[in-house]
Scaffold this active site. Sequence first.
Site, PDB file in Angstrom:
ATOM      1  N   PHE A 112      12.266 -79.895  19.943  1.00 54.16           N
ATOM      2  CA  PHE A 112      12.417 -80.523  21.252  1.00 54.16           C
ATOM      3  C   PHE A 112      11.989 -81.986  21.144  1.00 54.16           C
ATOM      4  CE2 PHE A 112      11.179 -81.305  25.700  1.00 54.16           C
ATOM      5  CZ  PHE A 112      12.299 -80.815  26.346  1.00 54.16           C
ATOM      6  N   ASP A 183       5.072 -74.242  18.048  1.00 56.55           N
ATOM      7  CA  ASP A 183       5.322 -74.411  19.473  1.00 56.55           C
ATOM      8  C   ASP A 183       6.066 -73.161  19.943  1.00 56.55           C
ATOM      9  OD1 ASP A 183       6.330 -75.049  22.004  1.00 56.55           O
ATOM     10  OD2 ASP A 183       6.386 -77.184  21.535  1.00 56.55           O
ATOM     11  N   TYR A 208       5.888 -72.355  32.401  1.00 56.99           N
ATOM     12  CA  TYR A 208       6.840 -72.395  33.524  1.00 56.99           C
ATOM     13  C   TYR A 208       8.208 -71.859  33.124  1.00 56.99           C
ATOM     14  CZ  TYR A 208       7.576 -76.809  31.066  1.00 56.99           C
ATOM     15  OH  TYR A 208       7.751 -77.741  30.090  1.00 56.99           O
ATOM     16  N   LYS A 209       8.390 -71.560  31.812  1.00 54.60           N
ATOM     17  CA  LYS A 209       9.660 -71.003  31.373  1.00 54.60           C
ATOM     18  C   LYS A 209       9.602 -69.476  31.537  1.00 54.60           C
ATOM     19  CE  LYS A 209      10.584 -75.018  28.518  1.00 54.60           C
ATOM     20  NZ  LYS A 209      10.264 -75.718  27.273  1.00 54.60           N
ATOM     21  N   ARG A 355      23.977 -73.367  27.980  1.00 57.34           N
ATOM     22  CA  ARG A 355      22.879 -72.495  27.548  1.00 57.34           C
ATOM     23  C   ARG A 355      22.584 -71.431  28.601  1.00 57.34           C
ATOM     24  NH1 ARG A 355      16.811 -74.885  26.590  1.00 57.34           N
ATOM     25  NH2 ARG A 355      17.004 -75.192  28.838  1.00 57.34           N
TER      26      ARG A 355
HETATM   27  C1  PLP Z   1       9.995 -77.204  27.406  1.00 56.01           C
HETATM   28  C2  PLP Z   1       9.453 -77.820  26.175  1.00 56.01           C
HETATM   29  C3  PLP Z   1       8.559 -78.912  26.230  1.00 56.01           C
HETATM   30  C4  PLP Z   1       8.199 -79.560  27.534  1.00 56.01           C
HETATM   31  O1  PLP Z   1       6.961 -80.189  27.490  1.00 56.01           O
HETATM   32  P1  PLP Z   1       6.187 -80.505  28.845  1.00 56.01           P
HETATM   33  O2  PLP Z   1       5.096 -81.415  28.430  1.00 56.01           O
HETATM   34  O3  PLP Z   1       5.716 -79.220  29.429  1.00 56.01           O
HETATM   35  O4  PLP Z   1       7.162 -81.174  29.773  1.00 56.01           O
HETATM   36  C5  PLP Z   1       8.021 -79.375  25.042  1.00 56.01           C
HETATM   37  N1  PLP Z   1       8.360 -78.817  23.846  1.00 56.01           N
HETATM   38  C6  PLP Z   1       9.230 -77.787  23.760  1.00 56.01           C
HETATM   39  C7  PLP Z   1       9.550 -77.202  22.435  1.00 56.01           C
HETATM   40  C8  PLP Z   1       9.809 -77.271  24.915  1.00 56.01           C
HETATM   41  O5  PLP Z   1      10.698 -76.276  24.826  1.00 56.01           O
END
Ligand code: PLP
Length: 396
Positions: A112, A183, A208-209, A355
């Site tokens: 990400f 992660d 939150y996911k 997705r």
């Molecule tokens: C959703 C996601 C994030 C989002 O980070 P936030 O700081 O919560 O906005 C970061 N890394 C990955 C791999 C994600 O899927």
Amino acid sequence: MADILKKDQFILPEGVVYLDGNSLGPMPKTVPQRMQGVVTDEWAQLLIGGWNKAGWMEMPARVGDSVGRLIGAPKGSVVMGDTLSIKVYQALASGVKLRPDRRVILSDTGNFPSDLYIAEGLVGLLGQGYELRTVAPEDVAEAISDDIAVVMLTEVDYRTGRKHDMKTITEMAHAAGAVMVWDLAHSAGALPVDLAASNCEFAVGCTYKYLNSGPGGPAFIYVRPDLADRVEPALAGWLGHARPFDFDLNYTPGAGIERMRVGTPPVLQLAALEESMKLWEDVDMNDLRAASIALQEQFIAEVEAAVPALTLASPRDATVRGSQVSFRFEHGYAAMQAVIARGVVGDFRAPDIMRFGFTPLYIDTADVTKAVGIIADVMNNDLWDDDQYKVRARVT
Ligand SMILES: *Cc1c(COP(=O)(O)O)cnc(C)c1O
């Protein structure tokens, strides 16, 4: 297969098939009442006394334990707070400090962007020859060499759903003398994770996911118990201090995982998460995984039979796929908007990915069939080819 559907325990808009719980989970029915209680009985009545009387100060560790249970983390090894980007920074910076003679952070191009930006920022700040090295997801194993300080990977690729083999890669990282950071943004609440067995040093993730804590819900960080009293937390905040209310001018890290706390915890969001976590108490993650794979396989088979314009972007082998299925289509943004307008909610990830997330607690086989019917209608009749679907919104 055990029935793990709990659809009646979520609030979902009438007529909507929600295939985006991998981006923002829906609200469990009991959350509003819990939030109401925290707001009116705790915040309004107890005021600052809530920190002691309502147990607000212990929430990061208490809720951390309930998240930890889902990801194979022993009690007392997970703490909540901040957002995932911040927790990535902490894990990475703490990891680098454990290998002072090495200069390379290894990640992959499927990670990400925020994780990569955070790493880039960290190496820029460290200077002294530190570098971020990225390779294609398939090439990670080969790229693990003995100059690497930290291997930082997201287990499930947010775009394709491709899943790394956590145990094998961690073993390879360790064999090369590197620290492993995972992660779990698309793993926690999506598939079985066994952090203790993986033996990785750090793990982070958001809630939150798949864990339904609501927009802006706090992230988590795990530190392997044998290191928790040894790592430098990187972001040394007052609530990670051993005795915050001594107001000591010098920082002394708190005991164990507590040192990974930074500042004031988000009590309202933690309450929403704590309430949502109750739904997981009787969920067997192996059953959840089996149900998720069954839904995904059904979805792929039905889409491929009915919608020739879509090309599978996810691995075909379910064992190396997370809990989402992605398809490529040149006009994916407009197509997804047209699908959403008809009640099937997925999302779009640039440049061409449509997705769809599968969350067996509230998605069933009838939902999948209904969703495919709508996707087929939109795609086969070019219903997406309409100006109203082509204007990019701020969030895609
Ligand atoms: C959703 C996601 C994030 C989002 O980070 P936030 O700081 O919560 O906005 C970061 N890394 C990955 C791999 C994600 O899927």
